[in-house]
Design a protein around this motif. Structure first.
Motif, mmCIF file in Angstrom:
data_model
loop_
_atom_site.group_PDB
_atom_site.id
_atom_site.type_symbol
_atom_site.label_atom_id
_atom_site.label_comp_id
_atom_site.label_asym_id
_atom_site.label_seq_id
_atom_site.Cartn_x
_atom_site.Cartn_y
_atom_site.Cartn_z
ATOM 1 N N GLU A 117 -33.684 -23.319 19.693
ATOM 2 C CA GLU A 117 -33.311 -21.793 20.305
ATOM 3 C C GLU A 117 -32.386 -21.370 19.118
ATOM 4 O OE1 GLU A 117 -33.523 -22.908 24.889
ATOM 5 O OE2 GLU A 117 -31.763 -23.709 23.667
ATOM 6 N N ILE A 118 -31.687 -22.299 18.411
ATOM 7 C CA ILE A 118 -30.663 -21.623 17.537
ATOM 8 C C ILE A 118 -31.511 -21.216 16.242
ATOM 9 C CG2 ILE A 118 -29.069 -22.063 15.757
ATOM 10 C CD1 ILE A 118 -27.840 -22.108 18.561
ATOM 11 N N LEU A 148 -23.990 -26.148 15.734
ATOM 12 C CA LEU A 148 -23.951 -24.855 16.448
ATOM 13 C C LEU A 148 -24.813 -24.912 17.959
ATOM 14 C CD1 LEU A 148 -23.144 -21.939 16.878
ATOM 15 C CD2 LEU A 148 -24.985 -21.220 15.645
ATOM 16 N N ALA A 149 -25.590 -25.780 17.686
ATOM 17 C CA ALA A 149 -26.361 -25.991 18.974
ATOM 18 C C ALA A 149 -25.592 -26.801 20.202
ATOM 19 C CB ALA A 149 -27.568 -26.665 18.681
ATOM 20 N N VAL A 150 -24.923 -27.607 19.517
ATOM 21 C CA VAL A 150 -23.740 -28.445 20.497
ATOM 22 C C VAL A 150 -22.951 -27.459 20.937
ATOM 23 C CG1 VAL A 150 -22.251 -30.454 20.479
ATOM 24 C CG2 VAL A 150 -24.470 -30.814 19.594
ATOM 25 N N THR A 151 -22.165 -26.591 20.058
ATOM 26 C CA THR A 151 -20.953 -25.944 20.577
ATOM 27 C C THR A 151 -21.361 -25.038 21.497
ATOM 28 O OG1 THR A 151 -20.154 -26.107 18.124
ATOM 29 C CG2 THR A 151 -19.529 -24.447 19.513
ATOM 30 N N CYS A 152 -22.846 -24.305 21.512
ATOM 31 C CA CYS A 152 -22.915 -23.169 22.370
ATOM 32 C C CYS A 152 -24.034 -23.696 23.523
ATOM 33 C CB CYS A 152 -23.537 -21.906 21.758
ATOM 34 S SG CYS A 152 -24.962 -22.064 20.711
ATOM 35 N N GLY A 153 -24.499 -25.031 23.492
ATOM 36 C CA GLY A 153 -25.210 -25.667 24.469
ATOM 37 C C GLY A 153 -26.691 -24.888 24.521
ATOM 38 N N SER A 210 -32.800 -12.982 23.425
ATOM 39 C CA SER A 210 -32.347 -13.213 24.819
ATOM 40 C C SER A 210 -30.691 -12.864 24.882
ATOM 41 C CB SER A 210 -32.246 -14.534 25.384
ATOM 42 O OG SER A 210 -31.605 -14.868 26.595
ATOM 43 N N PRO A 211 -30.230 -11.919 25.367
ATOM 44 C CA PRO A 211 -28.870 -11.405 25.896
ATOM 45 C C PRO A 211 -27.891 -12.614 25.864
ATOM 46 C CG PRO A 211 -30.144 -9.833 26.738
ATOM 47 C CD PRO A 211 -31.223 -10.919 26.478
ATOM 48 N N SER A 212 -28.518 -13.619 26.920
ATOM 49 C CA SER A 212 -27.337 -14.717 27.128
ATOM 50 C C SER A 212 -27.360 -15.750 26.010
ATOM 51 C CB SER A 212 -27.849 -15.293 28.188
ATOM 52 O OG SER A 212 -29.342 -16.179 27.977
ATOM 53 N N TYR A 213 -28.462 -15.855 25.078
ATOM 54 C CA TYR A 213 -28.373 -16.707 24.067
ATOM 55 C C TYR A 213 -27.543 -15.919 22.829
ATOM 56 C CZ TYR A 213 -32.496 -19.653 25.257
ATOM 57 O OH TYR A 213 -33.310 -20.529 26.054
ATOM 58 N N LEU A 214 -27.802 -14.686 22.549
ATOM 59 C CA LEU A 214 -27.139 -13.877 21.679
ATOM 60 C C LEU A 214 -25.258 -14.023 21.986
ATOM 61 C CD1 LEU A 214 -29.326 -10.769 20.981
ATOM 62 C CD2 LEU A 214 -29.188 -12.740 19.744
ATOM 63 N N ARG A 215 -25.121 -13.900 23.268
ATOM 64 C CA ARG A 215 -23.768 -13.991 23.698
ATOM 65 C C ARG A 215 -23.117 -15.291 23.343
ATOM 66 N NH1 ARG A 215 -25.658 -10.725 28.060
ATOM 67 N NH2 ARG A 215 -25.756 -12.517 29.236
#
Length: 82
Positions: free
Chosen positions: A50-51, A40-45, A61-66
């Motif tokens: 953070e994951i 998942l970390a690789v997929t969403c950068g 963080s809204p950007s992390y959640l998105r």
């Protein structure tokens, strides 16, 4: 009406409780897709840490959640609807 610090504390606690209650949605969706945290970390950068923070409700963080929601094919507000 005067502002009281206790109103802010209650609002912050309510928001925090909602985030923590919804954070499990991301872990469950990740596991259902067969993704590891690393996948998942690789997929969403994002980083693995953070994951983990998102899944534990420690980082809203809204950007992390998105980014996590998009990577899992969930609506952006997935964590808030749990």
């Amino acid at each position: 009406m005067p502002y009281s610090g206790s109103e802010h504390a209650l609002s912050k606690a309510t928001t925090s409780a909602a985030i923590n209650a919804g954070a499990h949605v991301f872990r469950e969706a990740r596991e259902a897709k067969g993704y590891s945290i690393e996948d998942l970390a690789v997929t969403c950068g994002l980083t693995v840490d953070e994951i983990k923070d998102v899944e534990l409700g420690l980082d809203a963080s809204p950007s992390y959640l998105r980014r996590v929601a998009a990577a899992l094919g969930l609506p952006e507000n997935a964590a808030c609807n749990a």
